[in-house]
Write a protein that holds these residues in place. Structure first.
Motif, PDB file in Angstrom:
ATOM      1  N   LEU A 106      36.885  38.799  32.522  1.00  0.00           N
ATOM      2  CA  LEU A 106      38.138  39.385  32.031  1.00  0.00           C
ATOM      3  C   LEU A 106      39.335  38.708  32.683  1.00  0.00           C
ATOM      4  O   LEU A 106      40.460  38.797  32.175  1.00  0.00           O
ATOM      5  CB  LEU A 106      38.156  40.899  32.296  1.00  0.00           C
ATOM      6  CG  LEU A 106      37.048  41.699  31.585  1.00  0.00           C
ATOM      7  CD1 LEU A 106      37.089  43.155  32.018  1.00  0.00           C
ATOM      8  CD2 LEU A 106      37.181  41.578  30.063  1.00  0.00           C
ATOM      9  N   LEU A 107      39.098  38.015  33.797  1.00  0.00           N
ATOM     10  CA  LEU A 107      40.148  37.275  34.504  1.00  0.00           C
ATOM     11  C   LEU A 107      40.094  35.780  34.225  1.00  0.00           C
ATOM     12  O   LEU A 107      41.111  35.097  34.272  1.00  0.00           O
ATOM     13  CB  LEU A 107      40.022  37.506  36.017  1.00  0.00           C
ATOM     14  CG  LEU A 107      40.162  38.951  36.489  1.00  0.00           C
ATOM     15  CD1 LEU A 107      39.740  39.075  37.946  1.00  0.00           C
ATOM     16  CD2 LEU A 107      41.590  39.439  36.290  1.00  0.00           C
ATOM     17  N   VAL A 134      39.068  47.436  42.190  1.00  0.00           N
ATOM     18  CA  VAL A 134      38.996  46.352  43.179  1.00  0.00           C
ATOM     19  C   VAL A 134      39.442  45.037  42.547  1.00  0.00           C
ATOM     20  O   VAL A 134      40.176  44.245  43.155  1.00  0.00           O
ATOM     21  CB  VAL A 134      37.551  46.218  43.734  1.00  0.00           C
ATOM     22  CG1 VAL A 134      37.394  44.990  44.609  1.00  0.00           C
ATOM     23  CG2 VAL A 134      37.135  47.478  44.480  1.00  0.00           C
ATOM     24  N   MET A 135      39.012  44.798  41.308  1.00  0.00           N
ATOM     25  CA  MET A 135      39.267  43.534  40.629  1.00  0.00           C
ATOM     26  C   MET A 135      40.544  43.564  39.789  1.00  0.00           C
ATOM     27  O   MET A 135      40.997  42.514  39.326  1.00  0.00           O
ATOM     28  CB  MET A 135      38.070  43.174  39.749  1.00  0.00           C
ATOM     29  CG  MET A 135      36.787  42.995  40.548  1.00  0.00           C
ATOM     30  SD  MET A 135      35.329  42.730  39.521  1.00  0.00           S
ATOM     31  CE  MET A 135      35.618  41.050  38.969  1.00  0.00           C
ATOM     32  N   GLY A 136      41.097  44.748  39.573  1.00  0.00           N
ATOM     33  CA  GLY A 136      42.314  44.847  38.769  1.00  0.00           C
ATOM     34  C   GLY A 136      42.069  44.575  37.297  1.00  0.00           C
ATOM     35  O   GLY A 136      42.912  43.967  36.627  1.00  0.00           O
ATOM     36  N   VAL A 137      40.929  45.006  36.786  1.00  0.00           N
ATOM     37  CA  VAL A 137      40.584  44.794  35.374  1.00  0.00           C
ATOM     38  C   VAL A 137      40.197  46.123  34.747  1.00  0.00           C
ATOM     39  O   VAL A 137      39.960  47.108  35.446  1.00  0.00           O
ATOM     40  CB  VAL A 137      39.417  43.788  35.207  1.00  0.00           C
ATOM     41  CG1 VAL A 137      39.805  42.422  35.716  1.00  0.00           C
ATOM     42  CG2 VAL A 137      38.147  44.288  35.883  1.00  0.00           C
ATOM     43  N   LYS A 138      40.113  46.124  33.424  1.00  0.00           N
ATOM     44  CA  LYS A 138      39.668  47.312  32.687  1.00  0.00           C
ATOM     45  C   LYS A 138      38.688  46.840  31.613  1.00  0.00           C
ATOM     46  O   LYS A 138      39.050  46.092  30.702  1.00  0.00           O
ATOM     47  CB  LYS A 138      40.872  48.019  32.052  1.00  0.00           C
ATOM     48  CG  LYS A 138      40.498  49.299  31.346  1.00  0.00           C
ATOM     49  CD  LYS A 138      40.148  50.404  32.339  1.00  0.00           C
ATOM     50  CE  LYS A 138      39.799  51.687  31.610  1.00  0.00           C
ATOM     51  NZ  LYS A 138      38.572  52.283  32.086  1.00  0.00           N
ATOM     52  N   ALA A 139      37.447  47.252  31.754  1.00  0.00           N
ATOM     53  CA  ALA A 139      36.428  46.882  30.774  1.00  0.00           C
ATOM     54  C   ALA A 139      36.633  47.679  29.494  1.00  0.00           C
ATOM     55  O   ALA A 139      37.159  48.797  29.523  1.00  0.00           O
ATOM     56  CB  ALA A 139      35.036  47.150  31.335  1.00  0.00           C
ATOM     57  N   GLY A 140      36.188  47.102  28.401  1.00  0.00           N
ATOM     58  CA  GLY A 140      36.191  47.820  27.127  1.00  0.00           C
ATOM     59  C   GLY A 140      34.861  48.541  26.978  1.00  0.00           C
ATOM     60  O   GLY A 140      34.312  49.074  27.943  1.00  0.00           O
ATOM     61  N   ARG A 141      34.315  48.502  25.785  1.00  0.00           N
ATOM     62  CA  ARG A 141      33.054  49.184  25.502  1.00  0.00           C
ATOM     63  C   ARG A 141      31.905  48.516  26.257  1.00  0.00           C
ATOM     64  O   ARG A 141      31.828  47.294  26.361  1.00  0.00           O
ATOM     65  CB  ARG A 141      32.787  49.131  23.995  1.00  0.00           C
ATOM     66  CG  ARG A 141      31.628  50.014  23.553  1.00  0.00           C
ATOM     67  CD  ARG A 141      31.559  50.140  22.048  1.00  0.00           C
ATOM     68  NE  ARG A 141      31.021  48.961  21.407  1.00  0.00           N
ATOM     69  CZ  ARG A 141      29.713  48.704  21.286  1.00  0.00           C
ATOM     70  NH1 ARG A 141      28.827  49.538  21.779  1.00  0.00           N
ATOM     71  NH2 ARG A 141      29.310  47.620  20.673  1.00  0.00           N
ATOM     72  N   LEU A 142      30.988  49.332  26.761  1.00  0.00           N
ATOM     73  CA  LEU A 142      29.785  48.833  27.430  1.00  0.00           C
ATOM     74  C   LEU A 142      28.617  48.920  26.454  1.00  0.00           C
ATOM     75  O   LEU A 142      28.461  49.916  25.747  1.00  0.00           O
ATOM     76  CB  LEU A 142      29.475  49.660  28.682  1.00  0.00           C
ATOM     77  CG  LEU A 142      30.552  49.655  29.773  1.00  0.00           C
ATOM     78  CD1 LEU A 142      30.170  50.598  30.910  1.00  0.00           C
ATOM     79  CD2 LEU A 142      30.763  48.244  30.304  1.00  0.00           C
ATOM     80  N   ALA A 143      27.820  47.863  26.423  1.00  0.00           N
ATOM     81  CA  ALA A 143      26.660  47.819  25.527  1.00  0.00           C
ATOM     82  C   ALA A 143      25.451  47.346  26.336  1.00  0.00           C
ATOM     83  O   ALA A 143      25.600  46.715  27.389  1.00  0.00           O
ATOM     84  CB  ALA A 143      26.923  46.864  24.367  1.00  0.00           C
TER      85      ALA A 143
END
Length: 183
Positions: free
Chosen positions: A155-156, A103-112
């Motif tokens: 991220l944006l 939806v946002m056009g982003v890609k998260a990295g590692r989740l903590a």
């Protein structure tokens, strides 16, 4: 400004700060329900005591509310409870991230996941790493979703300026109401 003194009013400890203000101001702090009063520099102490006595019912209601708040529960949590919160958040966050990334056009990295006292989440835009507070398990599910979208927005846009708020408005129009539930 003069210093802060502690008064005892009918068994209630009150932190009194003398300031350049026109009116008496009363606050009950979370999570512990500490009572604070800001008073004009020259106002007699007896007037502060009278004011606190007058507001005692309100103070007790606010203290009870603070004691029952998720923040107060979190402050008294056992390691086992924190582990339960972590399990809930670790289960929910990847699902929310997967739903919002396209939806946002982003890609998260590692989740903590961490048990944090002063932030709901954090994002490192350079790596995409997102950290979420496990205490969010104590709040309604829409609060967790708000924090996930908030961190993905970083991220944006790195800061919290007008562009960030416009992105939040576009992706989650009710974000301010969700955020208010965390305060």
């Amino acid at each position: 400004m003069a210093g802060i003194v502690e008064l005892e009013v009918d068994g209630l400890v009150v932190r009194l700060a003398r300031k350049r203000v026109k009116n008496l101001n009363l606050r009950v702090r979370r999570p512990g329900g500490e009572v604070e009063v800001s008073a004009p520099l020259r106002l007699p102490e007896r007037e502060v005591v009278r004011f606190v006595r007058e507001k005692r019912t309100w103070i007790e209601a606010k203290r009870a509310q603070a004691a029952a708040s998720p923040a107060a529960l979190a402050a008294e949590a056992t390691p086992g409870q924190v582990a339960e919160w972590r399990a809930v958040v670790e289960t929910c966050v990847p699902v929310l991230v997967a739903a919002w990334e396209p939806v946002m056009g982003v890609k998260a990295g590692r989740l903590a996941y961490r048990n944090m006292t002063s932030r709901w989440g954090s994002c490192q835009p350079a790596t995409g790493r997102i950290c979420i507070n496990v205490r969010l398990a104590l709040y309604p599910p829409e609060c967790l979703e708000y924090v996930v979208v908030h961190e993905l927005c970083h991220l944006l846009e790195r800061g919290h300026g007008p562009r960030f708020k416009a992105l939040m408005d576009a992706f989650m129009p009710d974000w301010r109401e969700r955020r208010a539930k965390l305060r």
